[in-house]
Design a protein around this motif. Sequence first.
Motif, PDB file in Angstrom:
ATOM      1  N   ASP A 140       2.891  47.075  -1.186  1.00 27.24           N
ATOM      2  CA  ASP A 140       2.454  46.403  -0.921  1.00 27.24           C
ATOM      3  C   ASP A 140       3.472  45.934  -2.279  1.00 27.24           C
ATOM      4  OD1 ASP A 140       3.852  43.659  -0.876  1.00 27.24           O
ATOM      5  OD2 ASP A 140       1.465  42.631  -0.860  1.00 27.24           O
ATOM      6  N   LYS A 141       4.586  46.344  -2.460  1.00 23.81           N
ATOM      7  CA  LYS A 141       4.828  45.708  -3.968  1.00 23.81           C
ATOM      8  C   LYS A 141       6.052  45.030  -3.896  1.00 23.81           C
ATOM      9  CE  LYS A 141       5.301  51.400  -4.121  1.00 23.81           C
ATOM     10  NZ  LYS A 141       6.427  52.104  -4.527  1.00 23.81           N
ATOM     11  N   THR A 142       5.399  43.217  -3.521  1.00 25.54           N
ATOM     12  CA  THR A 142       6.271  42.067  -3.353  1.00 25.54           C
ATOM     13  C   THR A 142       5.828  42.017  -5.108  1.00 25.54           C
ATOM     14  OG1 THR A 142       6.039  41.920  -1.136  1.00 25.54           O
ATOM     15  CG2 THR A 142       6.266  40.384  -2.406  1.00 25.54           C
ATOM     16  N   GLN A 143       6.371  41.383  -5.630  1.00 22.36           N
ATOM     17  CA  GLN A 143       6.497  40.132  -6.884  1.00 22.36           C
ATOM     18  C   GLN A 143       6.696  39.201  -7.306  1.00 22.36           C
ATOM     19  OE1 GLN A 143       6.050  42.842  -9.459  1.00 22.36           O
ATOM     20  NE2 GLN A 143       6.028  44.766  -8.233  1.00 22.36           N
ATOM     21  N   LEU A 144       5.835  38.969  -8.159  1.00 21.47           N
ATOM     22  CA  LEU A 144       5.526  37.565  -8.385  1.00 21.47           C
ATOM     23  C   LEU A 144       6.941  36.695  -9.623  1.00 21.47           C
ATOM     24  CD1 LEU A 144       4.239  34.698  -7.904  1.00 21.47           C
ATOM     25  CD2 LEU A 144       2.571  35.104  -9.874  1.00 21.47           C
ATOM     26  N   VAL A 145       7.952  36.933  -8.225  1.00 24.40           N
ATOM     27  CA  VAL A 145       9.188  36.283  -9.043  1.00 24.40           C
ATOM     28  C   VAL A 145       9.827  35.517  -7.605  1.00 24.40           C
ATOM     29  CG1 VAL A 145       9.235  38.486 -10.389  1.00 24.40           C
ATOM     30  CG2 VAL A 145      10.262  38.279  -8.267  1.00 24.40           C
ATOM     31  N   GLY A 146      11.643  35.105  -8.869  1.00 24.67           N
ATOM     32  CA  GLY A 146      12.342  34.220  -7.295  1.00 24.67           C
ATOM     33  C   GLY A 146      11.428  33.095  -7.148  1.00 24.67           C
ATOM     34  N   TYR A 147      11.448  32.701  -5.952  1.00 21.79           N
ATOM     35  CA  TYR A 147      11.121  31.821  -5.370  1.00 21.79           C
ATOM     36  C   TYR A 147      10.069  31.621  -5.327  1.00 21.79           C
ATOM     37  CZ  TYR A 147      15.525  30.821  -2.925  1.00 21.79           C
ATOM     38  OH  TYR A 147      17.172  30.898  -2.467  1.00 21.79           O
ATOM     39  N   SER A 148       9.130  32.451  -5.415  1.00 22.42           N
ATOM     40  CA  SER A 148       7.769  32.770  -5.371  1.00 22.42           C
ATOM     41  C   SER A 148       6.967  32.040  -6.594  1.00 22.42           C
ATOM     42  CB  SER A 148       7.161  34.355  -5.363  1.00 22.42           C
ATOM     43  OG  SER A 148       7.202  34.841  -3.709  1.00 22.42           O
ATOM     44  N   GLN A 149       7.615  32.722  -7.760  1.00 30.77           N
ATOM     45  CA  GLN A 149       7.205  31.617  -8.508  1.00 30.77           C
ATOM     46  C   GLN A 149       7.610  30.333  -8.776  1.00 30.77           C
ATOM     47  OE1 GLN A 149       6.003  33.436 -11.543  1.00 30.77           O
ATOM     48  NE2 GLN A 149       5.670  31.713 -12.477  1.00 30.77           N
ATOM     49  N   HIS A 150       8.642  29.997  -8.604  1.00 37.22           N
ATOM     50  CA  HIS A 150       9.117  28.786  -7.975  1.00 37.22           C
ATOM     51  C   HIS A 150       8.314  28.095  -7.632  1.00 37.22           C
ATOM     52  CE1 HIS A 150      13.759  29.529  -8.255  1.00 37.22           C
ATOM     53  NE2 HIS A 150      13.150  29.812  -9.439  1.00 37.22           N
ATOM     54  N   ILE A 151       6.917  28.493  -7.198  1.00 35.12           N
ATOM     55  CA  ILE A 151       6.041  27.673  -6.594  1.00 35.12           C
ATOM     56  C   ILE A 151       5.072  26.986  -7.449  1.00 35.12           C
ATOM     57  CG2 ILE A 151       4.453  28.196  -3.889  1.00 35.12           C
ATOM     58  CD1 ILE A 151       6.338  28.870  -2.125  1.00 35.12           C
ATOM     59  N   VAL A 152       4.633  28.422  -8.098  1.00 34.86           N
ATOM     60  CA  VAL A 152       3.880  28.386  -9.191  1.00 34.86           C
ATOM     61  C   VAL A 152       3.878  27.614  -9.897  1.00 34.86           C
ATOM     62  CG1 VAL A 152       2.740  29.700 -10.095  1.00 34.86           C
ATOM     63  CG2 VAL A 152       2.981  31.075  -8.802  1.00 34.86           C
ATOM     64  N   SER A 153       5.254  27.643 -10.631  1.00 36.86           N
ATOM     65  CA  SER A 153       5.616  26.325 -11.332  1.00 36.86           C
ATOM     66  C   SER A 153       5.167  25.029 -11.054  1.00 36.86           C
ATOM     67  CB  SER A 153       7.258  26.812 -11.675  1.00 36.86           C
ATOM     68  OG  SER A 153       7.545  28.291 -12.609  1.00 36.86           O
ATOM     69  N   CYS A 154       5.693  24.947  -9.875  1.00 30.37           N
ATOM     70  CA  CYS A 154       5.760  23.782  -9.187  1.00 30.37           C
ATOM     71  C   CYS A 154       4.307  22.810  -8.788  1.00 30.37           C
ATOM     72  CB  CYS A 154       6.733  23.590  -7.584  1.00 30.37           C
ATOM     73  SG  CYS A 154       5.752  22.597  -6.588  1.00 30.37           S
ATOM     74  N   ALA A 155       3.140  23.997  -8.812  1.00 29.54           N
ATOM     75  CA  ALA A 155       1.979  23.887  -8.761  1.00 29.54           C
ATOM     76  C   ALA A 155       1.273  23.306 -10.388  1.00 29.54           C
ATOM     77  CB  ALA A 155       1.210  24.840  -7.887  1.00 29.54           C
ATOM     78  N   LEU A 156       2.044  24.269 -11.067  1.00 30.20           N
ATOM     79  CA  LEU A 156       1.591  23.890 -12.388  1.00 30.20           C
ATOM     80  C   LEU A 156       2.540  22.456 -12.819  1.00 30.20           C
ATOM     81  CD1 LEU A 156       2.764  27.217 -14.248  1.00 30.20           C
ATOM     82  CD2 LEU A 156       0.176  26.655 -13.314  1.00 30.20           C
ATOM     83  N   GLU A 157       2.962  22.206 -12.585  1.00 31.97           N
ATOM     84  CA  GLU A 157       3.255  20.724 -12.836  1.00 31.97           C
ATOM     85  C   GLU A 157       3.009  20.122 -12.059  1.00 31.97           C
ATOM     86  OE1 GLU A 157       7.369  17.813 -12.420  1.00 31.97           O
ATOM     87  OE2 GLU A 157       7.812  20.160 -12.253  1.00 31.97           O
ATOM     88  N   LEU A 158       2.808  19.952 -11.162  1.00 33.17           N
ATOM     89  CA  LEU A 158       1.447  19.037 -10.079  1.00 33.17           C
ATOM     90  C   LEU A 158       0.621  19.019 -10.848  1.00 33.17           C
ATOM     91  CD1 LEU A 158       2.981  19.785  -6.823  1.00 33.17           C
ATOM     92  CD2 LEU A 158       2.997  17.512  -7.506  1.00 33.17           C
ATOM     93  N   GLU A 159      -0.624  19.852 -11.095  1.00 39.28           N
ATOM     94  CA  GLU A 159      -1.541  19.981 -11.651  1.00 39.28           C
ATOM     95  C   GLU A 159      -1.637  19.150 -13.466  1.00 39.28           C
ATOM     96  OE1 GLU A 159      -3.918  23.560 -13.132  1.00 39.28           O
ATOM     97  OE2 GLU A 159      -3.187  24.333 -13.522  1.00 39.28           O
ATOM     98  N   ARG A 160      -0.917  19.268 -14.334  1.00 31.54           N
ATOM     99  CA  ARG A 160      -0.877  18.505 -15.263  1.00 31.54           C
ATOM    100  C   ARG A 160      -0.546  17.112 -14.965  1.00 31.54           C
ATOM    101  NH1 ARG A 160       2.998  22.584 -16.159  1.00 31.54           N
ATOM    102  NH2 ARG A 160       4.781  21.566 -16.515  1.00 31.54           N
ATOM    103  N   ASP A 161       0.176  16.955 -14.401  1.00 34.03           N
ATOM    104  CA  ASP A 161       0.233  15.273 -13.596  1.00 34.03           C
ATOM    105  C   ASP A 161      -0.575  15.239 -13.165  1.00 34.03           C
ATOM    106  OD1 ASP A 161       2.404  13.323 -13.930  1.00 34.03           O
ATOM    107  OD2 ASP A 161       1.905  13.259 -10.952  1.00 34.03           O
ATOM    108  N   HIS A 162      -1.636  15.382 -12.587  1.00 27.73           N
ATOM    109  CA  HIS A 162      -2.419  15.295 -11.789  1.00 27.73           C
ATOM    110  C   HIS A 162      -4.209  14.505 -12.830  1.00 27.73           C
ATOM    111  CE1 HIS A 162      -1.656  13.716  -7.610  1.00 27.73           C
ATOM    112  NE2 HIS A 162      -0.441  14.563  -7.965  1.00 27.73           N
TER     113      HIS A 162
END
Length: 280
Positions: A140-162
């Motif tokens: 498995d050489k899947t990288q944390l880029v593209g849509y995968s990174q977008h999901i993480v960025s969304c989680a970071l935003e929600l984390e800061r807000d809450h």
Amino acid sequence: FRVSAGWSQRMLKVLSRDIARIKRNSGHNVPPNAVAVPNYRWVYHSTHRDKTLADYPALLEAGRGTGNSNLLGFDAATGMACALGSTLKLAPSAANYIPRVHSDILPALRDDSALVIALYIRTGRTDQLLRKKLADSTADKTQLVGYSQHIVSCALELERDHLSKGKFARSVWFVATDSPNIGRAVVSLYDGVSVEIAQEEKPQKVFQRRVYTTASRGVQTKAQISPKTADFAEALIDWYLLAESNIVVSLGSYTFAHTAALRTGRPIYTPRYKDRKGTC
């Protein structure tokens, strides 16, 4: 009765007439509803229009018995959570497939003092393995880029807000994914990190973040590849754990995370892609 993929719309109409006849002859003022549920993968070919947010008020009215619908007594907002939440429990034998699930992961996700965010990151890796007829042991050489990174960025935003609202003492993430490499990458980059948040009317506070993943293989369970019990068990455990959160973050097109969120009535967030930053 069983409704299989081979059933036609005509056969379902016959069944619906039988159900209606039984209801008329039942002698009850409000007879129980019987709903024919076709095979899960067969409904992908349905010609029915997808529901949108504009349909939600009508669904709520139907659940309260005020609309023209057969959903009497079923609240669309909480009905799924009520029904599934009261009937499903993770068995002790789940530890045979995910050893840390009862001793480590579940207690962390059920910590009332923690903000728990579940991330469902589907990469399509196992779909590609299925098409190419490759074993799931393929590197498995899947990288944390593209849509995968977008999901993480969304989680970071929600984390800061809450966390800024001062209602939680710590942050916990749970990552469910079809790529073990993605799970390891998120743990490596974000687990054990101190998060500095400016709270409302309070000095800046430092929160600790823990990140958990089951490292399940995300193996496909289609019949033609003869899936094993472990394949189903890993998927079901991931599905169950997603709902043990305060918030679920996922792409908008996958029912795996959406049905998991329905089990406990949790809100689900999707990243915005137009700004290419993954904000929610």
